[in-house]
Design an enzyme around this catalytic site. Structure first.
Site, PDB file in Angstrom:
ATOM      1  N   SER A  62       0.860  -1.195   0.000  1.00 42.37           N
ATOM      2  CA  SER A  62       0.000   0.000   0.000  1.00 42.37           C
ATOM      3  C   SER A  62       0.889   1.235   0.000  1.00 42.37           C
ATOM      4  O   SER A  62       2.106   1.112   0.120  1.00 42.37           O
ATOM      5  CB  SER A  62      -0.911  -0.003   1.229  1.00 42.37           C
ATOM      6  OG  SER A  62      -0.145  -0.192   2.394  1.00 42.37           O
ATOM      7  N   SER A  71     -11.425 -15.541   4.941  1.00 40.53           N
ATOM      8  CA  SER A  71     -11.761 -15.545   3.517  1.00 40.53           C
ATOM      9  C   SER A  71     -12.622 -16.743   3.163  1.00 40.53           C
ATOM     10  O   SER A  71     -12.484 -17.822   3.761  1.00 40.53           O
ATOM     11  CB  SER A  71     -10.453 -15.615   2.724  1.00 40.53           C
ATOM     12  OG  SER A  71     -10.690 -15.880   1.371  1.00 40.53           O
ATOM     13  N   TYR A 128      -1.680 -19.520   0.660  1.00 40.11           N
ATOM     14  CA  TYR A 128      -2.432 -18.370   1.164  1.00 40.11           C
ATOM     15  C   TYR A 128      -3.683 -18.848   1.905  1.00 40.11           C
ATOM     16  O   TYR A 128      -3.956 -18.439   3.039  1.00 40.11           O
ATOM     17  CB  TYR A 128      -2.828 -17.428   0.010  1.00 40.11           C
ATOM     18  CG  TYR A 128      -3.865 -16.417   0.430  1.00 40.11           C
ATOM     19  CD1 TYR A 128      -3.518 -15.337   1.228  1.00 40.11           C
ATOM     20  CD2 TYR A 128      -5.218 -16.571   0.068  1.00 40.11           C
ATOM     21  CE1 TYR A 128      -4.469 -14.419   1.662  1.00 40.11           C
ATOM     22  CE2 TYR A 128      -6.176 -15.665   0.491  1.00 40.11           C
ATOM     23  CZ  TYR A 128      -5.795 -14.597   1.289  1.00 40.11           C
ATOM     24  OH  TYR A 128      -6.753 -13.708   1.720  1.00 40.11           O
ATOM     25  N   LYS A 135      -5.059 -18.725   6.064  1.00 38.37           N
ATOM     26  CA  LYS A 135      -6.347 -18.277   6.621  1.00 38.37           C
ATOM     27  C   LYS A 135      -6.947 -19.367   7.521  1.00 38.37           C
ATOM     28  O   LYS A 135      -7.477 -19.087   8.594  1.00 38.37           O
ATOM     29  CB  LYS A 135      -7.321 -17.896   5.490  1.00 38.37           C
ATOM     30  CG  LYS A 135      -6.910 -16.639   4.732  1.00 38.37           C
ATOM     31  CD  LYS A 135      -6.867 -15.416   5.629  1.00 38.37           C
ATOM     32  CE  LYS A 135      -6.310 -14.193   4.926  1.00 38.37           C
ATOM     33  NZ  LYS A 135      -5.974 -13.078   5.832  1.00 38.37           N
ATOM     34  N   ARG A 188     -19.524 -16.251  -8.423  1.00 45.69           N
ATOM     35  CA  ARG A 188     -18.941 -15.728  -7.176  1.00 45.69           C
ATOM     36  C   ARG A 188     -19.956 -14.808  -6.512  1.00 45.69           C
ATOM     37  O   ARG A 188     -20.933 -14.370  -7.122  1.00 45.69           O
ATOM     38  CB  ARG A 188     -17.677 -14.898  -7.471  1.00 45.69           C
ATOM     39  CG  ARG A 188     -16.508 -15.677  -8.033  1.00 45.69           C
ATOM     40  CD  ARG A 188     -15.854 -16.549  -6.978  1.00 45.69           C
ATOM     41  NE  ARG A 188     -14.672 -17.241  -7.505  1.00 45.69           N
ATOM     42  CZ  ARG A 188     -14.714 -18.372  -8.216  1.00 45.69           C
ATOM     43  NH1 ARG A 188     -15.868 -18.965  -8.500  1.00 45.69           N
ATOM     44  NH2 ARG A 188     -13.578 -18.936  -8.633  1.00 45.69           N
TER      45      ARG A 188
HETATM   46  P1  NAD Z   1      -4.133  -5.177   0.996  1.00 50.39           P
HETATM   47  O1  NAD Z   1      -2.875  -5.826   0.534  1.00 50.39           O
HETATM   48  O2  NAD Z   1      -4.634  -4.011   0.248  1.00 50.39           O
HETATM   49  O3  NAD Z   1      -3.994  -4.750   2.535  1.00 50.39           O
HETATM   50  C1  NAD Z   1      -3.191  -5.441   3.443  1.00 50.39           C
HETATM   51  C2  NAD Z   1      -2.297  -4.408   4.113  1.00 50.39           C
HETATM   52  O4  NAD Z   1      -1.465  -5.067   5.056  1.00 50.39           O
HETATM   53  C3  NAD Z   1      -1.368  -3.685   3.142  1.00 50.39           C
HETATM   54  O5  NAD Z   1      -1.488  -2.294   3.322  1.00 50.39           O
HETATM   55  C4  NAD Z   1       0.021  -4.177   3.513  1.00 50.39           C
HETATM   56  O6  NAD Z   1       1.008  -3.172   3.314  1.00 50.39           O
HETATM   57  C5  NAD Z   1      -0.172  -4.534   4.966  1.00 50.39           C
HETATM   58  N1  NAD Z   1       0.734  -5.545   5.494  1.00 50.39           N
HETATM   59  C6  NAD Z   1       1.015  -6.776   4.985  1.00 50.39           C
HETATM   60  N2  NAD Z   1       1.861  -7.412   5.776  1.00 50.39           N
HETATM   61  C7  NAD Z   1       2.135  -6.586   6.809  1.00 50.39           C
HETATM   62  C8  NAD Z   1       2.958  -6.675   7.960  1.00 50.39           C
HETATM   63  N3  NAD Z   1       3.718  -7.754   8.207  1.00 50.39           N
HETATM   64  N4  NAD Z   1       2.995  -5.631   8.827  1.00 50.39           N
HETATM   65  C9  NAD Z   1       2.249  -4.528   8.590  1.00 50.39           C
HETATM   66  N5  NAD Z   1       1.473  -4.377   7.518  1.00 50.39           N
HETATM   67  C10 NAD Z   1       1.410  -5.405   6.642  1.00 50.39           C
HETATM   68  O7  NAD Z   1      -5.231  -6.327   1.085  1.00 50.39           O
HETATM   69  P2  NAD Z   1      -6.796  -6.210   1.368  1.00 50.39           P
HETATM   70  O8  NAD Z   1      -7.492  -6.608   0.130  1.00 50.39           O
HETATM   71  O9  NAD Z   1      -7.102  -4.936   2.019  1.00 50.39           O
HETATM   72  O10 NAD Z   1      -6.956  -7.412   2.387  1.00 50.39           O
HETATM   73  C11 NAD Z   1      -6.991  -7.213   3.783  1.00 50.39           C
HETATM   74  C12 NAD Z   1      -7.117  -8.556   4.462  1.00 50.39           C
HETATM   75  O11 NAD Z   1      -8.282  -9.205   3.996  1.00 50.39           O
HETATM   76  C13 NAD Z   1      -5.965  -9.521   4.198  1.00 50.39           C
HETATM   77  O12 NAD Z   1      -5.728 -10.257   5.370  1.00 50.39           O
HETATM   78  C14 NAD Z   1      -6.508 -10.427   3.132  1.00 50.39           C
HETATM   79  O13 NAD Z   1      -5.915 -11.688   3.134  1.00 50.39           O
HETATM   80  C15 NAD Z   1      -7.964 -10.506   3.524  1.00 50.39           C
HETATM   81  N6  NAD Z   1      -8.892 -10.841   2.431  1.00 50.39           N
HETATM   82  C16 NAD Z   1      -8.860 -10.087   1.282  1.00 50.39           C
HETATM   83  C17 NAD Z   1      -9.710 -10.427   0.238  1.00 50.39           C
HETATM   84  C18 NAD Z   1      -9.668  -9.668  -1.055  1.00 50.39           C
HETATM   85  O14 NAD Z   1     -10.100 -10.206  -2.067  1.00 50.39           O
HETATM   86  N7  NAD Z   1      -9.202  -8.430  -1.092  1.00 50.39           N
HETATM   87  C19 NAD Z   1     -10.603 -11.487   0.388  1.00 50.39           C
HETATM   88  C20 NAD Z   1     -10.620 -12.204   1.586  1.00 50.39           C
HETATM   89  C21 NAD Z   1      -9.745 -11.869   2.610  1.00 50.39           C
HETATM   90  C1  WQD Z   2     -13.145 -14.087  -9.758  1.00 50.57           C
HETATM   91  C2  WQD Z   2     -13.656 -14.830 -10.971  1.00 50.57           C
HETATM   92  C3  WQD Z   2     -11.964 -16.092 -12.138  1.00 50.57           C
HETATM   93  C4  WQD Z   2      -9.571 -12.715 -13.475  1.00 50.57           C
HETATM   94  C5  WQD Z   2      -9.661 -14.560  -4.959  1.00 50.57           C
HETATM   95  C6  WQD Z   2      -8.903 -15.405  -3.986  1.00 50.57           C
HETATM   96  C7  WQD Z   2      -9.692 -15.543  -2.717  1.00 50.57           C
HETATM   97  C8  WQD Z   2     -10.104 -14.173  -2.173  1.00 50.57           C
HETATM   98  C9  WQD Z   2     -10.741 -13.321  -3.211  1.00 50.57           C
HETATM   99  C10 WQD Z   2      -8.502 -13.427  -0.584  1.00 50.57           C
HETATM  100  C11 WQD Z   2     -13.083 -16.235 -11.101  1.00 50.57           C
HETATM  101  C12 WQD Z   2     -12.503 -14.973 -12.994  1.00 50.57           C
HETATM  102  C13 WQD Z   2     -10.550 -13.490 -12.876  1.00 50.57           C
HETATM  103  C14 WQD Z   2      -9.498 -12.639 -14.879  1.00 50.57           C
HETATM  104  C15 WQD Z   2     -11.404 -14.103 -15.018  1.00 50.57           C
HETATM  105  N1  WQD Z   2      -8.964 -13.439  -1.734  1.00 50.57           N
HETATM  106  N2  WQD Z   2     -11.440 -14.164 -13.649  1.00 50.57           N
HETATM  107  N3  WQD Z   2     -10.437 -13.325 -15.612  1.00 50.57           N
HETATM  108  O1  WQD Z   2     -10.370 -16.287  -7.441  1.00 50.57           O
HETATM  109  O2  WQD Z   2     -12.769 -15.875  -6.694  1.00 50.57           O
HETATM  110  O3  WQD Z   2     -10.899 -15.178  -5.264  1.00 50.57           O
HETATM  111  O4  WQD Z   2      -9.922 -13.267  -4.375  1.00 50.57           O
HETATM  112  O5  WQD Z   2      -8.827 -14.130   0.346  1.00 50.57           O
HETATM  113  O6  WQD Z   2      -8.874 -16.219  -1.820  1.00 50.57           O
HETATM  114  O7  WQD Z   2      -8.692 -16.678  -4.555  1.00 50.57           O
HETATM  115  O8  WQD Z   2     -11.310 -13.918  -7.284  1.00 50.57           O
HETATM  116  O9  WQD Z   2     -11.256 -11.907  -8.690  1.00 50.57           O
HETATM  117  O10 WQD Z   2      -9.432 -13.644  -8.975  1.00 50.57           O
HETATM  118  O11 WQD Z   2     -11.729 -14.164  -9.724  1.00 50.57           O
HETATM  119  O12 WQD Z   2     -12.206 -14.701 -15.718  1.00 50.57           O
HETATM  120  O13 WQD Z   2      -8.629 -11.972 -15.463  1.00 50.57           O
HETATM  121  O14 WQD Z   2     -13.197 -14.122 -12.129  1.00 50.57           O
HETATM  122  O15 WQD Z   2     -11.773 -17.247 -12.900  1.00 50.57           O
HETATM  123  O16 WQD Z   2     -14.084 -17.040 -11.626  1.00 50.57           O
HETATM  124  P1  WQD Z   2     -11.359 -15.445  -6.738  1.00 50.57           P
HETATM  125  P2  WQD Z   2     -10.872 -13.339  -8.667  1.00 50.57           P
END
Ligand code: NAD
Ligand code: WQD
Length: 335
Positions: free
Chosen positions: A32, A121, A146, A150, A228
């Site tokens: 970030s 997640s 990953y 979780k 999704r």
């Molecule tokens: P993001 O990468 O934008 O935010 C995570 C933040 O954590 C970043 O700003 C990064 O710099 C910071 N960070 C990472 N490791 C660190 C450390 N050791 N010390 C301090 N800061 C650290 O991701 P996000 O999309 O905002 O996701 C937030 C949380 O939600 C994560 O735990 C992610 O796994 C989880 N999550 C995200 C999604 C998604 O699709 N975005 C889905 C499910 C779960």
């Molecule tokens: C969504 C759909 C792809 C890109 C991921 C992580 C999951 C969670 C959320 C953190 C799927 C399709 C994607 C592209 C495509 N993260 N797709 N063309 O895979 O459901 O979930 O993010 O916890 O752990 O796995 O999300 O946005 O990658 O994909 O067709 O260029 O879009 O196949 O069906 P996903 P996504």
């Protein structure tokens, strides 16, 4: 808030401040930029305390955050989240995602901080046999390091909370977070080529990517593309406010609770692309490509528990979410 400068953390900071909470953002800026914190400050209209710190460095985390500020709750976002990278570099993911959590839990215990909300997640479910996925749906062997972090994090929290009676925790299992703040001042900032669908769509619409590959049109779904549950990031941010409220107001029923955070509505990749083009009036050149290894065919949430217990429900219309995603991309690119 650990990892609070990231995509979901910045949106959550805004919602917490609007709800009357004081927030300290702790982040090592590994995924970030400080500009994200500035965006938050612009929205809320005042400075927000920020500490650049690596949660894996327990001494510095203690000195810069736990000793310096008085707080009653932690939201733990700090983690790496790129599924593909985690397959290539599992140790990087195990170290960062688990060490950061272990340090936060240890310091909470040591410093008398009681409440933690953890970013889990939908990936913990793998491909459920029965849909929608409820919190009772059995977790399956994670298909990436990953995902394993979780699952392990949930287990670590559960056992820690069981043993340390001063702690209570809520894990929120996010489905697919998308969109941006309606102000277009904060949003997702993926580094390099986006792996996730919506950033790839917005970058394709902006002309940065030539075309979107739709990964598979031969799945057992109505139009053949994957299903999704796409949850607006502001709705998701509100779920954290409700989770913190629940803990500080003593409304939890168990000391470790888990909630799905999604809309409950399955949407296909092709539906999402078509809706994006329709609401924004921009084309998204796309082609059908082979399936992406590791993708589940379909998953969406049962949101009943979040609705009834947390009193939280997704509210944003998917079209509005896709408008916000496009407004953010245009803001970032100066379009
Ligand atoms: P993001 O990468 O934008 O935010 C995570 C933040 O954590 C970043 O700003 C990064 O710099 C910071 N960070 C990472 N490791 C660190 C450390 N050791 N010390 C301090 N800061 C650290 O991701 P996000 O999309 O905002 O996701 C937030 C949380 O939600 C994560 O735990 C992610 O796994 C989880 N999550 C995200 C999604 C998604 O699709 N975005 C889905 C499910 C779960
Ligand atoms: C969504 C759909 C792809 C890109 C991921 C992580 C999951 C969670 C959320 C953190 C799927 C399709 C994607 C592209 C495509 N993260 N797709 N063309 O895979 O459901 O979930 O993010 O916890 O752990 O796995 O999300 O946005 O990658 O994909 O067709 O260029 O879009 O196949 O069906 P996903 P996504």
């Amino acid at each position: 808030m650990a990892g609070g400068a990231g995509y979901i953390g910045t949106h959550t900071t805004v919602e917490l401040i609007h709800a009357g909470y004081n927030v300290v953002i702790a982040d090592n800026l590994s995924n970030s930029e400080l500009s994200a914190v500035k965006g938050v400050e612009q929205i809320v209209g005042h400075p927000v305390p920020f500490e650049q710190v690596d949660c894996c460095d327990i001494q510095t985390l203690k000195r810069q955050v736990f000793d310096k500020y008085d707080f009653d709750s932690v939201i733990h976002f700090a983690a790496f989240k790129a599924v593909g990278e985690s397959v290539a570099e599992p140790l990087k993911y195990f170290h960062n995602n688990l060490d950061s959590l272990l340090n936060v839990l240890s310091l909470m215990k040591e410093c008398g901080v009681h409440n933690i909300v953890f970013s889990s997640s939908a990936t913990v479910y793998g491909q459920p046999e029965v849909l929608p996925a409820t919190e009772q749906t059995p977790r399956q062997r994670a298909n990436s390091p990953y995902g394993l972090t979780k699952q392990m994090s949930e287990d670590i929290i559960q056992d820690t909370v069981a043993a340390v009676t001063s702690l209570q925790a809520i894990a929120l299992r996010y489905f697919n977070p998308i969109g941006a703040h309606p102000s277009a001042l904060i949003g997702e900032l993926p580094k390099g080529v986006p792996a996730n669908l919506v950033p790839f769509i917005t970058q394709t619409a902006a002309g940065i990517r030539k075309e979107l590959s739709v990964f598979g049109d031969d799945y057992d779904t109505p139009d053949g593309s994957c299903l999704r549950d796409y949850i607006d990031v502001v709705d998701l941010a509100r779920a954290h406010v409700v989770a913190v409220d629940r803990m500080v107001q003593g409304k939890t029923k168990e000391r470790f609770e888990i909630f799905n955070i999604g809309t409950g509505t399955p949407v296909s990749v092709l539906e999402l692309v078509n809706l994006f083009e329709k609401v924004n009036g921009v084309p998204v050149p796309h082609k059908i490509a082979p399936r992406r290894p590791g993708d589940v065919e379909k998953i969406w949430a049962s949101t009943e528990l979040a609705n009834t217990e947390l009193g939280w429900k997704a509210e944003r219309d998917l079209g509005d979410t896709l408008r916000a995603a496009w407004a953010w991309e245009k803001h970032v690119r100066g379009l």
